[in-house]
Design a protein around this motif. Sequence first.
Motif, mmCIF file in Angstrom:
data_model
loop_
_atom_site.group_PDB
_atom_site.id
_atom_site.type_symbol
_atom_site.label_atom_id
_atom_site.label_comp_id
_atom_site.label_asym_id
_atom_site.label_seq_id
_atom_site.Cartn_x
_atom_site.Cartn_y
_atom_site.Cartn_z
ATOM 1 N N ASN A 97 0.843 -1.191 0.000
ATOM 2 C CA ASN A 97 0.000 0.000 0.000
ATOM 3 C C ASN A 97 0.879 1.243 0.000
ATOM 4 O O ASN A 97 2.096 1.141 -0.200
ATOM 5 C CB ASN A 97 -0.954 -0.034 1.200
ATOM 6 C CG ASN A 97 -0.213 -0.151 2.527
ATOM 7 O OD1 ASN A 97 0.634 0.689 2.847
ATOM 8 N ND2 ASN A 97 -0.525 -1.181 3.307
ATOM 9 N N ALA A 98 0.295 2.390 0.233
ATOM 10 C CA ALA A 98 1.049 3.645 0.171
ATOM 11 C C ALA A 98 2.154 3.722 1.211
ATOM 12 O O ALA A 98 3.119 4.470 1.044
ATOM 13 C CB ALA A 98 0.093 4.828 0.346
ATOM 14 N N TYR A 99 2.034 2.957 2.283
ATOM 15 C CA TYR A 99 2.971 3.073 3.398
ATOM 16 C C TYR A 99 3.886 1.866 3.572
ATOM 17 O O TYR A 99 4.916 1.964 4.234
ATOM 18 C CB TYR A 99 2.193 3.319 4.695
ATOM 19 C CG TYR A 99 1.212 4.452 4.537
ATOM 20 C CD1 TYR A 99 1.671 5.772 4.457
ATOM 21 C CD2 TYR A 99 -0.155 4.232 4.401
ATOM 22 C CE1 TYR A 99 0.789 6.827 4.266
ATOM 23 C CE2 TYR A 99 -1.039 5.276 4.218
ATOM 24 C CZ TYR A 99 -0.561 6.570 4.144
ATOM 25 O OH TYR A 99 -1.426 7.604 3.946
ATOM 26 N N TRP A 100 3.518 0.729 3.000
ATOM 27 C CA TRP A 100 4.355 -0.478 3.054
ATOM 28 C C TRP A 100 4.500 -1.042 1.642
ATOM 29 O O TRP A 100 3.506 -1.369 1.000
ATOM 30 C CB TRP A 100 3.752 -1.531 3.980
ATOM 31 C CG TRP A 100 4.580 -2.786 4.014
ATOM 32 C CD1 TRP A 100 5.853 -2.924 4.479
ATOM 33 C CD2 TRP A 100 4.183 -4.082 3.541
ATOM 34 N NE1 TRP A 100 6.288 -4.223 4.331
ATOM 35 C CE2 TRP A 100 5.277 -4.951 3.758
ATOM 36 C CE3 TRP A 100 3.025 -4.588 2.958
ATOM 37 C CZ2 TRP A 100 5.240 -6.298 3.418
ATOM 38 C CZ3 TRP A 100 2.989 -5.928 2.617
ATOM 39 C CH2 TRP A 100 4.083 -6.773 2.851
ATOM 40 N N GLN A 101 5.756 -1.128 1.195
ATOM 41 C CA GLN A 101 6.022 -1.535 -0.181
ATOM 42 C C GLN A 101 6.579 -2.951 -0.303
ATOM 43 O O GLN A 101 7.233 -3.291 -1.295
ATOM 44 C CB GLN A 101 6.979 -0.538 -0.829
ATOM 45 C CG GLN A 101 6.390 0.854 -0.997
ATOM 46 C CD GLN A 101 5.166 0.841 -1.894
ATOM 47 O OE1 GLN A 101 5.234 0.435 -3.045
ATOM 48 N NE2 GLN A 101 4.033 1.284 -1.360
ATOM 49 N N GLY A 102 6.361 -3.775 0.704
ATOM 50 C CA GLY A 102 6.741 -5.180 0.625
ATOM 51 C C GLY A 102 8.050 -5.535 1.312
ATOM 52 O O GLY A 102 8.413 -6.719 1.376
ATOM 53 N N GLU A 103 8.759 -4.543 1.858
ATOM 54 C CA GLU A 103 10.018 -4.836 2.528
ATOM 55 C C GLU A 103 9.759 -5.610 3.822
ATOM 56 O O GLU A 103 8.738 -5.419 4.483
ATOM 57 C CB GLU A 103 10.780 -3.548 2.847
ATOM 58 C CG GLU A 103 11.132 -2.712 1.622
ATOM 59 C CD GLU A 103 10.043 -1.713 1.252
ATOM 60 O OE1 GLU A 103 8.914 -1.841 1.782
ATOM 61 O OE2 GLU A 103 10.325 -0.826 0.440
ATOM 62 N N ALA A 104 10.712 -6.486 4.197
ATOM 63 C CA ALA A 104 10.516 -7.309 5.385
ATOM 64 C C ALA A 104 11.850 -7.710 6.003
ATOM 65 O O ALA A 104 12.893 -7.691 5.336
ATOM 66 C CB ALA A 104 9.711 -8.559 5.035
ATOM 67 N N VAL A 105 11.808 -8.043 7.278
ATOM 68 C CA VAL A 105 12.953 -8.622 7.983
ATOM 69 C C VAL A 105 12.444 -9.837 8.749
ATOM 70 O O VAL A 105 11.282 -9.875 9.181
ATOM 71 C CB VAL A 105 13.613 -7.626 8.954
ATOM 72 C CG1 VAL A 105 14.226 -6.462 8.210
ATOM 73 C CG2 VAL A 105 12.617 -7.129 10.001
ATOM 74 N N VAL A 106 13.301 -10.841 8.908
ATOM 75 C CA VAL A 106 12.954 -12.036 9.678
ATOM 76 C C VAL A 106 13.647 -11.929 11.032
ATOM 77 O O VAL A 106 14.869 -11.790 11.103
ATOM 78 C CB VAL A 106 13.374 -13.327 8.954
ATOM 79 C CG1 VAL A 106 13.074 -14.541 9.833
ATOM 80 C CG2 VAL A 106 12.655 -13.443 7.615
ATOM 81 N N LYS A 107 12.855 -11.965 12.092
ATOM 82 C CA LYS A 107 13.388 -11.778 13.432
ATOM 83 C C LYS A 107 12.775 -12.794 14.388
ATOM 84 O O LYS A 107 11.691 -13.343 14.147
ATOM 85 C CB LYS A 107 13.068 -10.376 13.949
ATOM 86 C CG LYS A 107 13.583 -9.239 13.085
ATOM 87 C CD LYS A 107 15.103 -9.222 12.994
ATOM 88 C CE LYS A 107 15.742 -8.879 14.315
ATOM 89 N NZ LYS A 107 17.218 -8.817 14.227
ATOM 90 N N GLY A 108 13.491 -13.025 15.497
ATOM 91 C CA GLY A 108 12.945 -13.864 16.543
ATOM 92 C C GLY A 108 11.855 -13.136 17.301
ATOM 93 O O GLY A 108 11.886 -11.910 17.447
ATOM 94 N N THR A 109 10.880 -13.848 17.770
ATOM 95 C CA THR A 109 9.792 -13.268 18.534
ATOM 96 C C THR A 109 9.237 -14.322 19.482
ATOM 97 O O THR A 109 9.794 -15.425 19.588
ATOM 98 C CB THR A 109 8.678 -12.742 17.608
ATOM 99 O OG1 THR A 109 7.703 -12.054 18.391
ATOM 100 C CG2 THR A 109 8.014 -13.865 16.821
ATOM 101 N N TRP A 110 8.182 -13.972 20.194
ATOM 102 C CA TRP A 110 7.530 -14.940 21.069
ATOM 103 C C TRP A 110 6.030 -14.766 20.967
ATOM 104 O O TRP A 110 5.529 -13.691 20.657
ATOM 105 C CB TRP A 110 8.015 -14.815 22.516
ATOM 106 C CG TRP A 110 7.903 -13.441 23.102
ATOM 107 C CD1 TRP A 110 8.852 -12.469 23.095
ATOM 108 C CD2 TRP A 110 6.758 -12.866 23.747
ATOM 109 N NE1 TRP A 110 8.388 -11.329 23.710
ATOM 110 C CE2 TRP A 110 7.116 -11.541 24.128
ATOM 111 C CE3 TRP A 110 5.491 -13.335 24.069
ATOM 112 C CZ2 TRP A 110 6.229 -10.701 24.787
ATOM 113 C CZ3 TRP A 110 4.604 -12.487 24.734
ATOM 114 C CH2 TRP A 110 4.983 -11.193 25.088
#
Length: 256
Positions: free
Chosen positions: A61-74
Amino acid sequence: MAKLSREQFIAAIAPAVLLVRQEGSPIFPSVRIAQSILETGGVIHAWNNLGGIKVGTGSRNAYWQGEAVVKGTWEYVDNRSIETQAAFRAYRSIYHYYKDQDLFLSAPRYDRVRSAGTPERQAQMFQASGYATDPAYASKLMTLIRQHNLTRYDELGKPQPKPPAFQSDSIVPIIYQGQVLAGGYLKDGVTWIPARRIGEGLGAIIGWTGSKVTANGQELDTILSQSTGYVKIRDLAGILSLGVSWDDQAKAVILE
């Protein structure tokens, strides 16, 4: 990234939180700031995702262009905390993140979040709608709101009248290093900014000749409105050797 104190973290994100609220966000600034503290531990990462929004199946969308990071979470599963890996959305700035979060929260699932009339009710509805799996999510948000007196930002986030010189002009976020410095005004295709607030934030020496703003001793074209001098963003950026780009989708100015 330099470690921020809790108050430094709040001060860094507050301008974006307030601007998004003034643009019509249904999220109380107190709740949003508390949520950002809780989700990040008070750290602004380079990918500017302050709320743990995952890539999921959402469209660009106008604010997110598909970029991503893979991170640990819970995640909480059967009342147990489980460590896992996930792909999270990455953003050009925290302003982009908050605007995308509002799009995310526009789903019917979050009707009760958007319609909540108080910060406490909104925190409860975030938990009730399943936004987070932590069974203590709402109480943690309210504890942070009380600890840091975050409700003061709810008053600051109310719509503000525009200066007389820019009554018919749209507000434009001015973004530097992922953070909102302040809002400017788009007038006849030119973005005008409050010189002292933004200039001094960027390290410039701002002065006044009686009719024009000076930046590091150089006079700039000026519009004076309600005792505030406004200058063209490109003029100020040129003096400071900063690049200027226009994010046409988000309608934001990016300084680099």
